[in-house]
Write a protein that holds these residues in place. Structure first.
Motif, PDB file in Angstrom:
ATOM      1  N   THR A 266       0.954  -1.241  -0.021  1.00  0.00           N
ATOM      2  CA  THR A 266      -0.155   0.125  -0.050  1.00  0.00           C
ATOM      3  C   THR A 266       0.748   1.218  -0.171  1.00  0.00           C
ATOM      4  N   ASN A 274      -5.778   1.792  -0.415  1.00  0.00           N
ATOM      5  CA  ASN A 274      -5.083   1.506  -1.717  1.00  0.00           C
ATOM      6  C   ASN A 274      -4.359   0.195  -1.684  1.00  0.00           C
ATOM      7  N   SER A 276      -1.859  -2.647  -4.129  1.00  0.00           N
ATOM      8  CA  SER A 276      -1.196  -2.921  -5.339  1.00  0.00           C
ATOM      9  C   SER A 276      -0.648  -4.332  -5.242  1.00  0.00           C
ATOM     10  N   ASN A 277      -0.783  -5.018  -6.324  1.00  0.00           N
ATOM     11  CA  ASN A 277      -0.345  -6.357  -6.634  1.00  0.00           C
ATOM     12  C   ASN A 277      -0.822  -7.586  -5.360  1.00  0.00           C
ATOM     13  N   ASP A 388      -5.372  -4.511  -8.316  1.00  0.00           N
ATOM     14  CA  ASP A 388      -4.812  -3.393  -7.566  1.00  0.00           C
ATOM     15  C   ASP A 388      -5.993  -2.496  -7.324  1.00  0.00           C
ATOM     16  N   ARG A 390      -7.369   1.530  -6.271  1.00  0.00           N
ATOM     17  CA  ARG A 390      -6.923   2.961  -6.015  1.00  0.00           C
ATOM     18  C   ARG A 390      -8.077   3.758  -5.724  1.00  0.00           C
TER      19      ARG A 390
END
Length: 402
Positions: A266, A274, A276-277, A388, A390
């Motif tokens: 994050t 948020n 990611s991955n 992901d 956001r």
């Protein structure tokens, strides 16, 4: 080996009050995502089989139910229909003429549970289960120790809806009904989440009613807050059967989602959630997944998706990724296309606070992604798609009246 050792220790401490366990339990879990129908023979028969087969004694806990006499009686009848000799445990806050905390210390009830081949927790409010089976100081009641004893010995612990939530060491307690507020504001200990009973160990977070209510997204903030790397979300009328070898088999109407945050990160500079991955997998009816090795095996008859026979060619975009089964539908279209990614949005209604703020979910093929299908049933198994998330802002107003 280290993971198995840690798992054994976690389960051992889950049974504080009965002494430390020398090894992981020999029993199994049947974790049902809610809405278990009487005609779902695969799940009911699996519970009876794991409890010892025809004539198995199964203790039914209607502890979570609003109407425990009715819910407990129904569960007893269904289990007996499939060959068990089930009996209802009179331990429920809403059961007239009883005291749940007093019943949780009753030696006769504890002995009956300890000597049963399995137990079954009905749905309702999971806080009633933990509030009844744990003492006010947090220690185990006599009946909770008996539950751990029969599980360690080789019995089965089954639960639906609220009975599924208690399986992990952290459970949702009293969260908002909608998912978006959790994404926006996170989870609060003692309100949104609280300790569960931890039968599956400390390394897997459990949630239920997963696909029909779009709840996969609410698991993410809870997992990050409590340090979980694996999340298992089970859909309605479906069960995840967890064996003593930590192998998970999915049976029932649909399937389950596995969320893997092992390599996720994050951005701490972002004040809003948020991610990611991360990896998201759909484990279908008949598939298996190992919690230790993180390996997936599709059910018999499924084959890798033929890249030359893919159907979708246009961009994939869903405006409500939290809708009923939306996330799995989008994943199926992604793997049935030549596209590399698909996108879904999540927003609240116009009367909510800050309706212009929401989240974008991006699902992408990764080097370790795997996709399987059977044409006979058009059933999909989708493993390790990158996810992901956001925060995004939508222009307001969305439209004007001329």
């Amino acid at each position: 080996m280290l993971k198995q050792l840690m798992f054994g220790l976690a389960l051992a401490f889950g049974g504080i009050g009965a002494g430390l366990a020398a090894e992981p339990p020999k029993g199994s879990l049947v974790i049902i995502g809610g809405g278990l129908r009487p005609e779902n023979a695969a799940v009911w028969e699996k519970i009876v089989l794991l409890a010892g087969g025809k004539g198995a004694r199964i203790a039914v806990f209607p502890t979570a139910a609003e109407n425990p006499a009715r819910e407990g009686g129904n569960a007893v009848a269904f289990l007996n229909r499939y060959g068990a000799q089930a009996f209802m445990v009179p331990l429920a806050p809403r059961l007239a003429g009883t005291d749940a905390r007093k019943a949780a210390e009753d030696p006769a009830i504890a002995d009956a549970v300890r000597n049963a081949g399995g137990v079954f927790f009905t749905g309702g409010d999971q806080a009633r289960i933990t509030g009844s089976l744990r003492r006010q100081d947090g220690s185990n009641s006599a009946v909770l120790d008996a539950l751990w004893s029969q599980y360690r010995r080789g019995g089965v612990i089954a639960g639906t809806s609220a009975g599924a939530a208690i399986m992990s060491s952290t459970m949702f307690y009293d969260p908002p009904l909608d998912v978006i507020p959790i994404l926006k504001h996170g989870v609060v200990d003692g309100k949104d989440i609280a300790p569960g009973l931890g039968f599956i160990g400390d390394d897997v977070f459990i949630d239920q009613h997963l696909l029909v209510r779009g709840r996969f997204a609410r698991m993410l903030p809870a997992m990050l807050k409590k340090g979980y790397k694996l999340g298992l979300g089970i859909d309605e009328n479906t069960a995840a059967v967890v064996g003593p070898d930590r192998e998970v088999s999915v049976i029932g109407y649909t399937g389950a989602l596995v969320l893997d945050l092992t390599e996720a990160s994050t951005d701490p500079k972002q004040p809003i959630f948020n991610l990611s991955n991360a990896r998201i997998s759909y484990v279908d009816n008949g598939d298996t997944f190992n919690l230790v090795s993180r390996t997936y095996v599709p059910s018999k008859g499924k084959e890798p998706v033929d890249r030359n026979m893919r159907e979708y060619r246009e961009a994939l975009f869903y405006t409500d990724i939290l809708g009923n089964t939306s996330v799995v539908n989008l994943l199926e279209k992604l793997v049935d296309s030549n596209l590399e990614r698909a996108t879904g949005l999540a927003f609240e209604g116009p009367t909510s606070k800050a309706p212009e703020r929401g989240f974008e979910f991006t699902f992408s093929r990764a080097p370790d992604s795997r996709e399987y299908v059977t044409n006979r049933e058009d059933a999909w198994s989708i493993y390790r798609i990158r996810m992901d998330v956001r925060p995004v802002k939508m222009q307001q107003p969305l439209y004007t009246v001329e």
